[in-house]
Enzyme design. Sequence first.
Site, PDB file in Angstrom:
ATOM      1  N   TYR A  56      -4.817   0.251  -5.034  1.00 33.54           N
ATOM      2  CA  TYR A  56      -3.508   0.802  -4.712  1.00 33.54           C
ATOM      3  C   TYR A  56      -2.836   1.328  -5.980  1.00 33.54           C
ATOM      4  O   TYR A  56      -2.632   0.584  -6.946  1.00 33.54           O
ATOM      5  CB  TYR A  56      -2.608  -0.249  -4.058  1.00 33.54           C
ATOM      6  CG  TYR A  56      -3.058  -0.729  -2.701  1.00 33.54           C
ATOM      7  CD1 TYR A  56      -4.056  -0.088  -1.976  1.00 33.54           C
ATOM      8  CD2 TYR A  56      -2.465  -1.840  -2.116  1.00 33.54           C
ATOM      9  CE1 TYR A  56      -4.462  -0.536  -0.731  1.00 33.54           C
ATOM     10  CE2 TYR A  56      -2.854  -2.295  -0.865  1.00 33.54           C
ATOM     11  CZ  TYR A  56      -3.852  -1.641  -0.185  1.00 33.54           C
ATOM     12  OH  TYR A  56      -4.254  -2.102   1.052  1.00 33.54           O
TER      13      TYR A  56
ATOM     14  N   TRP B 204       0.837  -1.199   0.000  1.00 31.26           N
ATOM     15  CA  TRP B 204       0.000   0.000   0.000  1.00 31.26           C
ATOM     16  C   TRP B 204       0.874   1.252   0.000  1.00 31.26           C
ATOM     17  O   TRP B 204       1.832   1.361   0.768  1.00 31.26           O
ATOM     18  CB  TRP B 204      -0.905  -0.021   1.232  1.00 31.26           C
ATOM     19  CG  TRP B 204      -1.757   1.189   1.417  1.00 31.26           C
ATOM     20  CD1 TRP B 204      -2.538   1.794   0.487  1.00 31.26           C
ATOM     21  CD2 TRP B 204      -1.933   1.933   2.618  1.00 31.26           C
ATOM     22  NE1 TRP B 204      -3.199   2.874   1.023  1.00 31.26           N
ATOM     23  CE2 TRP B 204      -2.838   2.976   2.341  1.00 31.26           C
ATOM     24  CE3 TRP B 204      -1.407   1.809   3.908  1.00 31.26           C
ATOM     25  CZ2 TRP B 204      -3.233   3.904   3.304  1.00 31.26           C
ATOM     26  CZ3 TRP B 204      -1.808   2.723   4.863  1.00 31.26           C
ATOM     27  CH2 TRP B 204      -2.711   3.758   4.556  1.00 31.26           C
TER      28      TRP B 204
ATOM     29  N   SER C  25     -11.555  -6.885   4.781  1.00 28.14           N
ATOM     30  CA  SER C  25     -10.428  -6.057   5.160  1.00 28.14           C
ATOM     31  C   SER C  25     -10.827  -5.068   6.235  1.00 28.14           C
ATOM     32  O   SER C  25     -10.174  -4.940   7.267  1.00 28.14           O
ATOM     33  CB  SER C  25      -9.878  -5.311   3.938  1.00 28.14           C
ATOM     34  OG  SER C  25      -8.911  -4.374   4.324  1.00 28.14           O
TER      35      SER C  25
END
Length: 215
Positions: free
Chosen positions: A54, A21, A152
């Site tokens: 990302y 990330w 997540s």
Amino acid sequence: MEFRYVGNSGFKISEITYGNWLTHGSQVENDQAKACVRAALDAGITTFDTADVYANTQAEVVLGEALKSERRESLEILTKVFGPTGPKGHNDVGLSRKHIMESINGSLKRLQTDYVDIYQAHRYDHETPLDETIQAFADLVRMGKVLYVGVSESDRPTDPRRPRSSRANGHPFDLQPAAVFDAVAGDRRRRRTGLRLPRHLPSRLFPDRAGCADR
């Protein structure tokens, strides 16, 4: 390197998980990113976590290139779906069946693999019925494009009227807000979302501008 089970499954991941990330495809040059992945592999890390959002999909591209020569069966690759990708059209975000199906195909192509080990809902979609999302994930499992699914981060309020397990609806997995497989700043996330984190939660290895940094 030690390995830990994910949740109640028989699936194991390395206790240190490499995440990209805000690094691959954006802040870190590709050659340096690949060198960090190589260093992670040499250290015994086998689990790599990313997301389609990302660097607007480029993080997956870089990770796919870095891992393409490795034995796929020896790796655990995790990615996520929810955020806007591509031209950011009206169906390019969320957890609708359309976005999930199109997103997994894009992720598999960018990661240069036939399947991902864990496919995660990056956020909770307040605009899509949860049953639609679960059904789409279940179909991906049956198609072999995804081995496991997870959450997540979720801010879905608990509804006592809903079954606690998606198995109650005939799906081949459990999808609960407590099943947090992507863990960045675990304590802070727990306070923000109210989710129960797994007992043995993997940490992450993040590359930074200076090289490979364990954070």
